[in-house]
Design an enzyme around this catalytic site. Structure first.
Site, PDB file in Angstrom:
ATOM      1  N   LYS A 115      -3.975 -47.637 -36.228  1.00 62.83           N
ATOM      2  CA  LYS A 115      -5.087 -48.532 -36.651  1.00 62.83           C
ATOM      3  C   LYS A 115      -5.940 -48.371 -37.656  1.00 62.83           C
ATOM      4  O   LYS A 115      -6.652 -49.227 -37.862  1.00 62.83           O
ATOM      5  CB  LYS A 115      -5.650 -48.532 -35.058  1.00 62.83           C
ATOM      6  N   LYS A 197       9.531 -54.792 -30.643  1.00 62.93           N
ATOM      7  CA  LYS A 197       9.064 -55.581 -29.486  1.00 62.93           C
ATOM      8  C   LYS A 197       8.171 -56.757 -29.557  1.00 62.93           C
ATOM      9  O   LYS A 197       7.391 -56.688 -30.784  1.00 62.93           O
ATOM     10  CB  LYS A 197       8.326 -54.300 -28.766  1.00 62.93           C
ATOM     11  N   LYS A 200       1.460 -58.812 -29.212  1.00 65.19           N
ATOM     12  CA  LYS A 200       0.362 -60.030 -29.343  1.00 65.19           C
ATOM     13  C   LYS A 200      -0.140 -60.007 -30.747  1.00 65.19           C
ATOM     14  O   LYS A 200      -0.797 -60.877 -31.132  1.00 65.19           O
ATOM     15  CB  LYS A 200      -0.573 -60.018 -28.436  1.00 65.19           C
TER      16      LYS A 200
HETATM   17  P1  ATP Z   1      -0.524 -55.180 -29.548  1.00 67.33           P
HETATM   18  O1  ATP Z   1       0.218 -55.683 -30.384  1.00 67.33           O
HETATM   19  O2  ATP Z   1      -2.184 -55.276 -29.949  1.00 67.33           O
HETATM   20  O3  ATP Z   1      -0.178 -53.482 -29.922  1.00 67.33           O
HETATM   21  P2  ATP Z   1       0.642 -55.377 -27.240  1.00 67.33           P
HETATM   22  O4  ATP Z   1       1.176 -56.749 -27.150  1.00 67.33           O
HETATM   23  O5  ATP Z   1       1.944 -54.345 -27.654  1.00 67.33           O
HETATM   24  O6  ATP Z   1      -0.636 -55.159 -27.888  1.00 67.33           O
HETATM   25  P3  ATP Z   1      -0.639 -53.925 -25.392  1.00 67.33           P
HETATM   26  O7  ATP Z   1      -1.925 -54.338 -25.209  1.00 67.33           O
HETATM   27  O8  ATP Z   1      -0.456 -52.472 -26.147  1.00 67.33           O
HETATM   28  O9  ATP Z   1       0.478 -54.881 -25.791  1.00 67.33           O
HETATM   29  O10 ATP Z   1       0.093 -53.415 -23.964  1.00 67.33           O
HETATM   30  C1  ATP Z   1      -0.521 -53.814 -22.553  1.00 67.33           C
HETATM   31  C2  ATP Z   1       0.548 -53.664 -21.786  1.00 67.33           C
HETATM   32  O11 ATP Z   1       1.831 -54.764 -21.906  1.00 67.33           O
HETATM   33  C3  ATP Z   1       1.509 -52.413 -21.885  1.00 67.33           C
HETATM   34  O12 ATP Z   1       1.462 -51.612 -20.451  1.00 67.33           O
HETATM   35  C4  ATP Z   1       2.509 -52.521 -22.611  1.00 67.33           C
HETATM   36  O13 ATP Z   1       3.431 -51.527 -22.167  1.00 67.33           O
HETATM   37  C5  ATP Z   1       2.929 -53.776 -22.156  1.00 67.33           C
HETATM   38  N1  ATP Z   1       3.718 -54.513 -23.094  1.00 67.33           N
HETATM   39  C6  ATP Z   1       3.430 -55.066 -24.264  1.00 67.33           C
HETATM   40  N2  ATP Z   1       4.326 -55.525 -24.946  1.00 67.33           N
HETATM   41  C7  ATP Z   1       5.379 -55.438 -24.135  1.00 67.33           C
HETATM   42  C8  ATP Z   1       6.757 -55.839 -24.392  1.00 67.33           C
HETATM   43  N3  ATP Z   1       7.128 -56.628 -25.686  1.00 67.33           N
HETATM   44  N4  ATP Z   1       7.705 -55.528 -23.234  1.00 67.33           N
HETATM   45  C9  ATP Z   1       7.413 -55.044 -22.350  1.00 67.33           C
HETATM   46  N5  ATP Z   1       6.052 -54.549 -22.035  1.00 67.33           N
HETATM   47  C10 ATP Z   1       5.172 -54.580 -23.105  1.00 67.33           C
END
Ligand code: ATP
Ligand code: LTN
Length: 334
Positions: A115, A197, A200
């Protein structure tokens, strides 16, 4: 804790628009878990400000996330859903735990490194101390289990280390939490690069299905999803695009992988994409409608926010007072 159930804690940030990955991988499971555990689900708005936020947007998104928790089916009478910033014990315990956390161990945190590379103009102390606030979140509720993705395991490890260190100095104070690894935690991959993965913060909007995407956008994104040239609907690692589509289909319809593979046997990729798109629309459309309805019910939502913050504060303050007493802060005069 209540009903002698084990305590489970998790939180989500209201930054960015939540994706289908967040829903199928986290939120949907949270709903099921609240039958078996005493769950605390926080909208972790204090974590969000480690990256600069527009105030109006943060306020709106935090409330929308709270509404989404309810729309997804979390019962606010059973699980405690609340804004982290409404329970001041989080900040108070985080400060105390800061003083029991070493710079050396924090320097190893990979999320901070990632980050700070991404936000080179704003490498603030909060971003560095992020895992300690997360530890405070978890430890305040004497949490047994924490459902988190693999990217958060390092933070859970440091939380456990801090808790054990504190318990060793002052005697049993905190429950040592463990990661909750779900049975079939669907990991949803990017539609444009199925080896990554779905996230967002992806810059390409076609890579992710956002929970608020309208049906046509959803169908279009699936039509454009990257697959391969094997012309075989098989569930195997060599075909990550097809595998991801099947995973999404199964998670949305409740079909088993074997049944889905059988159903699509001999059919074209176009047909699969269309079916997956429809299965996602069938899940997201009602969810969006419920969010819309709940958004209009202002006093109902306000009531939930108030009552749940009070409930969370009750449990959090019990732990905080115990900690304050143990470390030698003067007793409060009643
Ligand atoms: P960022 O892109 O800001 O890192 P993110 O979309 O990866 O965000 P997080 O806020 O880190 O999401 O995660 C929120 C929850 O959603 C966590 O429990 C994470 O394991 C789950 N999650 C996020 N992306 C996925 C995915 N592609 N598949 C399954 N679970 C997910
Ligand atoms: N860092 C987590 C969100 C989070 C959390 C928590 C998760 C904050 N506090 C406590 C579990 C327990 C994330 O970004 N997914």
């Amino acid at each position: 804790m209540l009903d002698d159930k084990k305590v489970l804690f998790s939180g989500m940030q209201a930054t960015g628009s939540l994706t289908l990955g967040n829903y199928l991988g986290a939120l949907k499971n949270w709903v099921k878990l609240s039958d078996d555990y005493q769950c605390f689900y926080s909208v972790v708005d204090m974590h969000s400000i480690t990256v600069r936020q527009d105030p109006a947007t943060l306020r709106k998104r935090a409330r929308a996330l709270m509404i989404l928790y309810i729309a997804a089916g979390i019962d606010p009478e059973k699980a405690v859903i609340y804004f982290q910033s409404h329970v001041s014990a989080h900040a108070e315990l985080a400060w105390i735990l800061d003083c029991y956390t070493y710079m050396g161990e924090m320097n190893r945190m990979t999320q901070f490194k990632d980050k700070s590379a991404k936000h080179a103009d704003n490498i603030n102390v909060g971003l560095f101390a992020y895992p300690v606030l997360m530890a405070a979140d978890i430890l305040l509720y004497q949490t047994d289990l924490v459902p988190v993705g693999i990217d958060q395991m390092q933070h859970l490890e440091i939380c456990r280390d801090i808790a054990m260190r504190f318990n060793n100095i002052y005697g049993p104070t905190f429950t040592i939490p463990e990661a909750y690894i779900g049975k079939v935690g669907a990991k949803i991959m990017s539609l444009q690069d199925p080896t990554k993965k779905m996230s967002k913060s992806d810059e390409n909007p076609n890579a992710s299905i956002y929970l608020m995407d309208d049906p046509d956008t959803i169908r279009r994104k699936f039509k454009r999803a990257v697959t391969d040239s094997e012309a075989c609907i098989c569930y195997r690692d060599e075909q990550p695009g097809i595998k991801n589509l099947l995973d999404i289909y199964c998670a949305c319809t409740g079909t088993s992988t074997e049944d889905a593979v059988r159903a699509f046997d001999g059919r074209g990729y176009g047909e699969l994409k269309e079916a997956v798109g429809e299965s996602v629309v069938a899940v997201l459309e009602p969810l969006q409608k419920r969010c819309e309805e709940l958004t209009k019910e202002k006093s109902y939502i306000d009531g939930i926010i108030k009552a749940n913050a009070e409930k969370a504060a009750y449990y959090a303050n019990k732990t905080l007072r115990k900690v304050q007493r143990k470390i030698g802060f003067p007793d409060r005069i009643r």
